[in-house]
Design an enzyme around this catalytic site. Structure first.
Site: not given
Ligand code: NAD
Ligand code: TYD
Length: 340
Positions: A125-127, A153, A157
């Site tokens: 992630t970019d975080e 978090y 990562k």
């Molecule tokens: P999500 O929370 O929707 O899904 C996570 C999945 O991983 C779920 O299906 C969960 O059951 C599974 N999981 C969790 N712990 C586990 C374990 N111990 N063993 C096996 N499976 C497990 O997450 P997401 O938003 O789909 O993110 C997926 C990946 O992408 C993550 O690694 C996250 O860090 C990365 N990512 C997410 C975003 C975003 O905007 N959502 C952006 C950049 C990177």
């Molecule tokens: P989020 O979707 O949790 O992603 P990130 O990992 O980037 O924090 O949140 C996106 C942005 O929205 C973040 O600045 C926090 C804000 N936010 C709210 O203001 N209210 C909310 O209920 C949530 C979930 C996030």
């Protein structure tokens, strides 16, 4: 080609599995997922009848189960999406983040090594870069930006990323890492900003905006992330990190207002609540490297992507009503109860 996708029952992982199936009809796809609160088999309904798809419920930290699956399937590539992914939950309870995101990654890396240096891709992630100031729109995260995390978090990562690179340098494991900006689209769990606001709007519930809503995120439609990850596993240079983002920075408050407008709900639903602890100010990705090396560019602009996303939630009421009926209620009370 045989691909194990961990975390494939979550938001991005399920979209990735559908993407792979569409682009590579002959590939064998195996999903390993623990099915935590965020994992949902309903996300994979479209693959249930697919003979070249297999789902296995297991924890990536469970060495034996992971080993057994690798033994049975002899995969060519492993793509690790499995993670605890929500910042607010990591602030409440960091331990499970370290366990899954760091130790789980180590188990996958060890198993890839054990089975003859299997190609491994880490979804990061970019975080991991921390945040940028709001008053410096000229600054972006590049792959050379130092890791500088804020939340449990992002720290977990970043730790995983360092481990992945260590396994490459020390043992010669063929790895790549991608660091993407915020995704949005179908199957997004409604604890994250965009789906939470859509689902709350649809229920005429207050829309909790942290702080003043001035924080900036760089939003990418999930399908574009899937396409980038697919390109990296096929053509990415081993040992490299690729940033993924589409130069689409928006303030949270503007997103929430847009969702209100699209759903015909009044802005009076917006409620400013206590800020997130350690809240990152701005994320902004420079995606020049993946464009230059792999020719990747995002295809969906935000106007179209948010339209499609909102329509998906309108068409899939049953999906989100089920998701918010269980553990979610307790979570919502815990996180938001103290904030109003
Ligand atoms: P999500 O929370 O929707 O899904 C996570 C999945 O991983 C779920 O299906 C969960 O059951 C599974 N999981 C969790 N712990 C586990 C374990 N111990 N063993 C096996 N499976 C497990 O997450 P997401 O938003 O789909 O993110 C997926 C990946 O992408 C993550 O690694 C996250 O860090 C990365 N990512 C997410 C975003 C975003 O905007 N959502 C952006 C950049 C990177
Ligand atoms: P989020 O979707 O949790 O992603 P990130 O990992 O980037 O924090 O949140 C996106 C942005 O929205 C973040 O600045 C926090 C804000 N936010 C709210 O203001 N209210 C909310 O209920 C949530 C979930 C996030």
């Amino acid at each position: 080609m045989k691909v194990i996708v961990t975390g494939g029952a979550g938001f991005i992982g399920s979209n990735f599995l559908y993407h792979l199936r569409k682009k590579h009809p002959a590939w064998r796809l195996i999903c390993l997922d623990k099915l935590t609160y965020a994992g949902n088999l309903a996300n994979l309904k479209g693959l249930a009848q697919d003979e070249n798809f297999r789902f296995v419920q297991a924890d990536i930290c469970d060495r034996e189960a992971v080993c057994r699956l690798f033994q049975e399937e002899q995969p060519d590539v492993v793509v690790n999406f499995a993670a605890e992914s929500h910042v607010d939950r990591s602030i409440e309870d960091p331990a499970v983040f370290l366990h899954t995101n760091v130790l789980g990654t180590q188990v996958l890396l060890d198993t890839c090594l054990h089975f003859g240096k299997i190609r491994y891709h880490q979804i990061s992630t970019d975080e991991v870069y921390g945040d940028l100031p709001l008053d410096r729109p000229d600054l972006f995260f590049t792959e050379a930006t130092p890791l500088h995390t804020s939340s449990p978090y992002s720290a977990s990562k970043a730790a995983a990323d360092l481990l992945v690179l260590a396994y490459h340098r020390t043992y010669g494991l063929p790895v790549t890492i991608s660091r993407c900006s915020n995704n949005y689209g179908p199957y997004h769990f409604p604890e994250k900003l965009i789906p939470l606001m859509i689902v709350n709007c649809l229920q005429n519930k207050p829309l909790p905006v942290y702080g003043k809503g001035e924080n900036v995120r760089d939003w990418l439609y999930v399908e574009d992330h899937c396409e980038a990850a697919d390109l990296i596993i096929q053509k990415g240079r081993i040992g490299e990190v690729y940033n993924i983002g589409g130069h689409n920075e928006m303030k949270n408050i503007d997103i929430v207002k847009l969702i209100c407008r699209k759903l015909g709900r009044p802005e009076s639903l917006i409620t400013f609540v206590a800020d997130r602890k350690g809240h990152d100010l701005r994320y902004a990705i420079d995606p020049a490297k993946i464009h230059r090396e792999l020719g990747w560019l995002p295809k969906t602009n935000f106007a179209d992507g948010i339209e499609k996303t909102i329509q998906w939630y309108l068409d899939n009421k049953n999906w989100w009503e089920t998701v918010i009926s269980g553990e979610y209620r307790k979570y919502y009370e815990k996180i938001y109860g103290e904030r109003w």
